[in-house]
Design a protein around this motif. Structure first.
Motif, mmCIF file in Angstrom:
data_model
loop_
_atom_site.group_PDB
_atom_site.id
_atom_site.type_symbol
_atom_site.label_atom_id
_atom_site.label_comp_id
_atom_site.label_asym_id
_atom_site.label_seq_id
_atom_site.Cartn_x
_atom_site.Cartn_y
_atom_site.Cartn_z
ATOM 1 N N SER A 48 0.839 -1.207 0.000
ATOM 2 C CA SER A 48 0.000 0.000 0.000
ATOM 3 C C SER A 48 0.869 1.250 0.000
ATOM 4 N N GLN A 91 -8.390 -0.485 -0.235
ATOM 5 C CA GLN A 91 -8.452 -1.721 0.585
ATOM 6 C C GLN A 91 -9.763 -1.675 1.373
ATOM 7 N N ASP A 168 -6.017 -1.901 -4.536
ATOM 8 C CA ASP A 168 -5.377 -2.350 -3.303
ATOM 9 C C ASP A 168 -6.216 -3.469 -2.697
HETATM 10 MG MG MG Z 1 -1.930 -2.793 2.253
#
Ligand code: MG
Ligand code: ATP
Length: 262
Positions: A48, A91, A168
């Motif tokens: 990330s 995410q 992500d």
């Molecule tokens: Mg991550």
């Protein structure tokens, strides 16, 4: 090289620090236009963080980050402008719970353009159609399954027609069937819309089949870069440990401890 034929992403000698600690160093990576790149690596390895460098959220501590031949600008109007060209699926989905599906997808268009309402509705319709969710336009996020919500977030990330898409962990929390739907959707959108896609994931077996190129991040750097077939065939013990999901091996289980000791 002119920006017109520059790769979608070019990283050179990139070092990224967070909280006074070096997370990644010595990163060299070229992402060709039109390709799908899988960025794999264990939890906490810095996947990330790498995406944050591409969106300009995290300035490099050393080295360069170029997107379509332009260095990523920092802290300016130019950065905002560049960000419109990058679609990000976070995410978590980040959908606003008190807005309908259609209103969520319309949000970037309302924020970043002055398009008339009728055109915005038409564009939202197109994006929802692209992810197979036109029928869910008036549903609220709580009324959607996990897989549907992920597709709405995908439609929203596509709203401004960005040439570069960053994903992500697009499979987090999805069952195998929904995962398959998302992966084939990512591939189809990449090919039909002529996008470039970077997929960050630790779901190796779901991600590799659609990836043209794969890189593995571990122990603070890129430990592998090549095609999916080359990744499958590698004998590197560090990469093999990650692919097999083994706790013991060259990848330190507690990366924070490793970072502090370094
Ligand atoms: Mg991550
Ligand atoms: N804002 C921050 N400030 C300080 N350290 C951070 C910050 N964000 C992340 N880190 C640290 O950077 C390292 C890499 O984190 P990152 O979120 O990039 O990992 P990741 O590979 O995406 O992990 P995961 O697969 O769990 O999402 C971790 O050690 C994390 O603690």
């Amino acid at each position: 090289m002119t920006p017109a034929d520059a790769p979608a992403v070019h990283l050179s000698g990139l070092r990224l620090d967070r909280g006074g600690r070096t997370i990644l160093r010595g990163i060299d990576l070229t992402v060709p236009r039109g390709s799908i790149t899988a960025v794999l690596g264990p939890s906490g390895s810095g996947k990330s963080t790498l995406l944050a460098a591409l969106t300009g959220e995290l300035p490099p501590a050393a080295g360069t980050v170029e997107v379509f031949g332009q260095p990523v600008p920092h802290g300016s109007r130019a950065l905002l402008e560049m960000r419109k060209g990058i679609g990000v699926l976070l995410q978590g989905n980040g959908l606003l719970t008190d807005l309908t599906t259609a209103e969520n997808v319309a949000l970037p268009l309302r924020t970043h353009t002055k398009l008339p309402e009728a055109l915005i509705r038409r564009l939202v319709d197109l994006k929802l159609n692209a992810v197979g969710l036109r029928a869910a336009a008036d549903a609220y996020p709580r009324e959607l399954s996990g897989g549907m919500a992920r597709r709405v977030a995908l439609a929203r990330a596509l709203a401004l027609d960005p040439p570069l898409m960053l994903y992500d962990e697009p499979l987090t929390g999805l069952d195998p069937i929904a995962s398959g739907v998302i992966m084939s959707l990512i591939q189809r959108l990449n090919d039909t819309l002529g996008l470039t896609s970077i997929i960050v994931s630790h779901h190796v077996h779901e991600t590799l089949p659609i990836a043209d190129q794969a890189v593995v991040i571990a122990n603070g750097g890129l430990v592998f870069s090549g095609t999916s077939a080359e990744l499958d065939a590698t004998s590197d013990p560090l990469v093999r440990q990650f692919l097999r999901g083994e706790p013991d091996g060259p990848i330190a289980f507690d990366t924070v401890k490793r970072g502090e000791a370094a």
